[in-house]
Design a protein around this motif. Structure first.
Motif, mmCIF file in Angstrom:
data_model
loop_
_atom_site.group_PDB
_atom_site.id
_atom_site.type_symbol
_atom_site.label_atom_id
_atom_site.label_comp_id
_atom_site.label_asym_id
_atom_site.label_seq_id
_atom_site.Cartn_x
_atom_site.Cartn_y
_atom_site.Cartn_z
ATOM 1 N N LEU A 59 17.137 45.769 44.631
ATOM 2 C CA LEU A 59 17.670 44.362 43.749
ATOM 3 C C LEU A 59 18.997 44.329 44.292
ATOM 4 O O LEU A 59 19.716 45.148 45.077
ATOM 5 C CB LEU A 59 17.734 44.876 42.343
ATOM 6 N N LYS A 60 19.426 42.991 44.269
ATOM 7 C CA LYS A 60 20.984 42.686 44.969
ATOM 8 C C LYS A 60 21.713 42.117 43.691
ATOM 9 O O LYS A 60 21.268 41.328 43.002
ATOM 10 C CB LYS A 60 20.698 41.733 45.845
ATOM 11 N N CYS A 61 22.933 42.561 43.588
ATOM 12 C CA CYS A 61 23.754 42.322 42.634
ATOM 13 C C CYS A 61 24.282 40.841 43.036
ATOM 14 O O CYS A 61 24.618 40.656 44.149
ATOM 15 C CB CYS A 61 25.010 43.214 42.359
ATOM 16 N N LYS A 62 24.091 39.878 41.897
ATOM 17 C CA LYS A 62 24.430 38.666 42.248
ATOM 18 C C LYS A 62 25.923 38.158 41.612
ATOM 19 O O LYS A 62 26.304 37.166 41.809
ATOM 20 C CB LYS A 62 23.569 37.477 41.863
ATOM 21 N N ASN A 63 26.582 39.405 41.059
ATOM 22 C CA ASN A 63 27.898 38.955 40.317
ATOM 23 C C ASN A 63 28.908 38.930 41.630
ATOM 24 O O ASN A 63 29.117 39.835 42.568
ATOM 25 C CB ASN A 63 28.148 40.178 39.618
ATOM 26 N N PRO A 64 29.520 37.588 41.894
ATOM 27 C CA PRO A 64 30.282 37.276 43.017
ATOM 28 C C PRO A 64 31.659 38.335 43.033
ATOM 29 O O PRO A 64 32.289 38.658 43.879
ATOM 30 C CB PRO A 64 30.795 36.001 42.949
ATOM 31 N N ARG A 65 31.930 38.885 41.858
ATOM 32 C CA ARG A 65 33.117 39.859 41.657
ATOM 33 C C ARG A 65 32.823 41.461 41.772
ATOM 34 O O ARG A 65 33.702 42.103 41.715
ATOM 35 C CB ARG A 65 33.897 39.529 40.525
ATOM 36 N N CYS A 66 31.631 41.467 42.096
ATOM 37 C CA CYS A 66 31.117 42.815 42.079
ATOM 38 C C CYS A 66 31.605 43.379 43.401
ATOM 39 O O CYS A 66 31.565 42.766 44.322
ATOM 40 C CB CYS A 66 29.464 43.146 42.036
ATOM 41 N N ILE A 67 31.767 44.761 43.563
ATOM 42 C CA ILE A 67 32.366 45.540 44.959
ATOM 43 C C ILE A 67 31.251 45.273 45.884
ATOM 44 O O ILE A 67 31.715 44.961 46.995
ATOM 45 C CB ILE A 67 32.616 46.961 44.502
ATOM 46 N N THR A 68 30.051 44.978 45.446
ATOM 47 C CA THR A 68 28.989 44.951 46.387
ATOM 48 C C THR A 68 29.004 43.601 47.254
ATOM 49 O O THR A 68 28.493 43.471 48.169
ATOM 50 C CB THR A 68 27.441 45.406 45.897
ATOM 51 N N SER A 69 29.541 42.690 46.484
ATOM 52 C CA SER A 69 29.614 41.531 46.898
ATOM 53 C C SER A 69 30.696 41.305 47.593
ATOM 54 O O SER A 69 30.867 40.271 48.796
ATOM 55 C CB SER A 69 29.569 40.229 45.825
ATOM 56 N N VAL A 70 32.012 41.865 47.462
ATOM 57 C CA VAL A 70 33.379 41.720 47.970
ATOM 58 C C VAL A 70 33.341 42.502 49.249
ATOM 59 O O VAL A 70 33.699 42.065 50.389
ATOM 60 C CB VAL A 70 34.371 42.374 46.948
ATOM 61 N N GLU A 71 32.853 43.700 49.281
ATOM 62 C CA GLU A 71 32.771 44.520 50.542
ATOM 63 C C GLU A 71 31.322 44.613 51.153
ATOM 64 O O GLU A 71 30.219 44.828 50.316
ATOM 65 C CB GLU A 71 33.435 45.917 50.196
ATOM 66 N N GLN A 72 31.450 44.868 52.342
ATOM 67 C CA GLN A 72 30.428 45.136 53.392
ATOM 68 C C GLN A 72 29.790 46.563 53.245
ATOM 69 O O GLN A 72 30.595 47.727 52.947
ATOM 70 C CB GLN A 72 30.443 44.753 54.576
ATOM 71 N N GLY A 73 28.269 46.807 53.245
ATOM 72 C CA GLY A 73 27.962 48.010 53.491
ATOM 73 C C GLY A 73 27.943 49.147 52.353
ATOM 74 O O GLY A 73 27.593 50.352 52.354
ATOM 75 N N ILE A 74 27.971 48.495 51.194
ATOM 76 C CA ILE A 74 27.887 49.584 49.960
ATOM 77 C C ILE A 74 26.413 49.164 49.317
ATOM 78 O O ILE A 74 26.165 47.923 49.219
ATOM 79 C CB ILE A 74 28.950 48.879 48.876
#
Lengths: 142, 142
Positions: free
Chosen positions: A101-116
């Protein structure tokens, strides 16, 4: 009405929420497998109105089909041998899934940083709800 | 073996090169249509060994199916009404196509700069060869 003939040996993933087959197709990497695959999108269903179905001829060695429960917790997986359903199951919902699954929250760390890694935990087994371990955003199936 | 029942009204795109159905599915934007769609990948074929097939229930208003010839010039398009094939045709190959094929030459202007339309011209009708109008790279079907 579209329908599909019987399989001799393979897997039928039934009761997929209408429009959801492509996510499963992608997760199972069916595009790159040599086996015959049929995908029926928006098939008529007495119970669901519309549903998707995937039929795969042959085996899927090494693939944990329970992971599909995170994508759609209401699917039915039928294992077929010699033209007969030998096993019919709903996937056990995995407690944790990573990079399915992919987190779609634009403020989530997974959206902000690559490779998490996108990691989700099951928080409501009955309704199949998964939440991001970083920001607690629920995964929304469309 | 996977096969699919008859359509009452719709379109069957047959003899698609094995593995090529998803490109056509994407081009026709079938993911976002409400009609029933069946895709059979790697179906057995007496003539082709393996082939893909797409069956669409209903009509595709406003879509120029001849454009599909640029993606795969050997397909057969069957138009079905009341359960009967009323038209069977191979697509006429369009002379020019824009934003259907993508140029894969990394040094082509379309790869280097954003927003330039990917335009291809038909240069060999018999073999269905299209070439990029900027760099003359031939479009390779996989």
């Amino acid at each position: 009405m579209l329908n599909i003939g019987v399989l001799n040996q393979g897997i039928v993933i039934d009761h997929i929420k209408a429009g959801g087959a492509m996510k499963i197709y992608t997760y199972l990497n069916l595009e790159n497998l040599d086996c015959s695959v049929a995908i029926i999108k928006n098939a008529k269903s007495n119970f669901m109105g519309k549903k998707d179905i995937i039929k795969i001829e042959g085996t899927l060695d090494g693939i944990n089909l329970d992971m599909l429960g995170a994508l759609d917790h209401k699917i039915t997986i039928n294992i077929i041998e010699n033209g007969v359903i030998i096993e019919k199951k709903n996937p056990d919902l995995p407690k944790t899934v990573t990079n399915i699954l992919k987190c779609k929250n634009p403020r989530c760390i997974t959206s902000v940083e690559q490779g998490i890694p996108h990691t989700f935990k099951l928080t409501d087994r009955e309704n199949g709800v998964y939440r991001c371990v970083y920001c607690e955003q629920a995964f929304e199936r469309r």
